[in-house]
Scaffold this motif. Structure first.
Motif: not given
Ligand code: SF4
Ligand code: FES
Length: 389
Positions: A198-199, A201, A225-226, A229, A233, A242, A244
């Motif tokens: 789990e990323v 924010h 970061t997007a 990720v 993925k 992942i 997000f």
């Protein structure tokens, strides 16, 4: 009001007779077993007024909550805190949860765990471990958590979870003070054999709101970061899932906080208060029932706090006439209150909120500050002290 009834059994337990056709049974229960925690993360989702150890529910109370949760049709129990392993009776609670047919997830910082205890928990029915990390750089992780040597302990826990053949999720809250290490966090999750990462924010309420200027990344950093990720993925399909969680401040529309108020999640605090969301106590005008004196099912179905923002009738414009109102339920009530003074207002995270521009500009300004404030660490009384200062 619902058609369901609550009965007391001969043994003094409350049993809900829930009309399952109404499809209103919650999916998950977040059990904050204690607010005690050896870590002091400045973005902790616990309320700023932490509950003291001497107010905590007893073992028998928590076991009854597990049984009532099973009877209510709840599927998953998230054993959380503070640090849930600080409770010596965690084994009893896990055993009762498993016996009640609940899928049990332990949300832990890991630093208090021993291998033998983890093995025992597994044998008693623990299904899943969610291990939080502050960073993969040990020094920075120690600084963020105000706890020395955490990373070594987390490495041990991750290894034990895999040796014990249990599913592992790594939870990595992301903010401006660890955001550059996202690629390393992804690599770490693969290396320790996690099935899910789990990323997340940071969401800015409670402690995180107090530390917003110290945590808020720039829009550019968030966009990066997007990209990272999305690439990961693709590359890690079949190896790592992942999740997000984007920062509200840079979204066009808000998230459906808690999946919508009173729709799928129940939160029980260490002292037994039953909340529609972990931050609900920050809102005025809500009455919180306690599992000590009212059945969980009755609270869920009829409790004043759950009814207050359930559905869409309470909404004001622009939500009231918005086609997305059944998708995001107007965003987050706690954020709406914290930023506008009225929980029934549209969450300013929404671009349709009249306050959105002003609010997003403030976030942007904070994210660019070079004079980053010191953390206000999550400690009993710390927020009040900081406010006075
Ligand atoms: Fe969601 Fe309300 Fe914004 Fe519509 S106006 S997108 S319902 S928050
Ligand atoms: Fe309470 Fe979003 S945190 S509704």
């Amino acid at each position: 009001m619902s058609e369901s009834t609550v009965k007391e059994t001969k043994t003094g337990e409350f049993v809900a007779e829930v009309d399952t056709s109404c499809a209103r049974a919650p999916v998950g229960l977040l059990a904050e077993l204690t607010h005690r925690c050896p870590l002091q993360c400045p973005y902790c989702s616990n309320p700023v007024d932490l509950e003291r150890a001497n107010t905590e529910l007893s073992t028998e109370d928590w076991k009854r909550v597990m049984r009532e949760a099973g009877q209510l049709g709840i599927l998953q129990i998230h054993l959380s805190g503070g640090e849930p392993t600080a409770r010596r009776d965690l084994e009893d609670i896990v055993e009762e949860a498993a016996r009640s047919g609940l899928y049990t997830n332990l949300i832990t910082a890991g630093v208090l765990l021993k291998r033998e205890r983890l093995e025992k928990l597994r044998d008693l029915g623990l299904d899943h471990v969610q291990l939080s990390i502050q960073d993969v750089d040990p020094e920075n992780a120690d600084r963020i958590a105000a706890y020395k040597g955490g990373m070594d302990k987390k490495n041990d826990v991750a290894r034990w979870v895999k040796e014990l053949d249990m599913p592992l999720t790594i939870n990595a809250p992301l903010h401006r003070q660890n955001i550059d290490n996202l690629p390393a966090i992804i690599d770490y999750s693969v290396k320790v054999g996690a099935g899910r990462l789990e990323v997340a924010h940071i969401q800015y309420y409670a402690w995180a709101l107090k530390n917003r200027a110290a945590l808020m990344p720039t829009r550019e950093a968030f966009m990066k970061t997007a990209e990272i990720v999305n690439e990961a993925k693709e590359r890690l399909k079949g190896i790592l899932v992942i999740d997000f969680v984007v920062p509200d401040y840079y979204a066009k529309y808000p998230k459906p906080c808690m999946g919508g108020w009173g729709r799928g999640i129940i939160n029980v605090t260490p002292s037994g208060k039953v909340l529609p969301c972990h931050a609900a106590e920050s809102l005025p005008g809500l009455e919180f029932d306690n599992v000590r004196d009212r059945a969980l099912a009755d609270i869920w179905l009829n409790g004043q706090a759950f009814e207050k923002y359930r559905g869409t009738d309470w909404m004001k414009e622009p939500c009231r006439s918005c086609p997305r109102k059944e998708i995001d339920f107007g965003g987050c009530r706690c954020q709406a209150f914290a930023l506008t003074g009225d929980a029934a207002n549209t969450d300013p995270a929404c671009s349709l909120s009249p306050l959105h521009e002003e609010w997003a500009a403030k976030a942007t300004e904070e994210s660019h500050t070079t004079d980053i404030p010191e953390f206000i660490y999550r400690r009993m009384g710390a927020a009040a002290t900081a406010a006075t200062e």
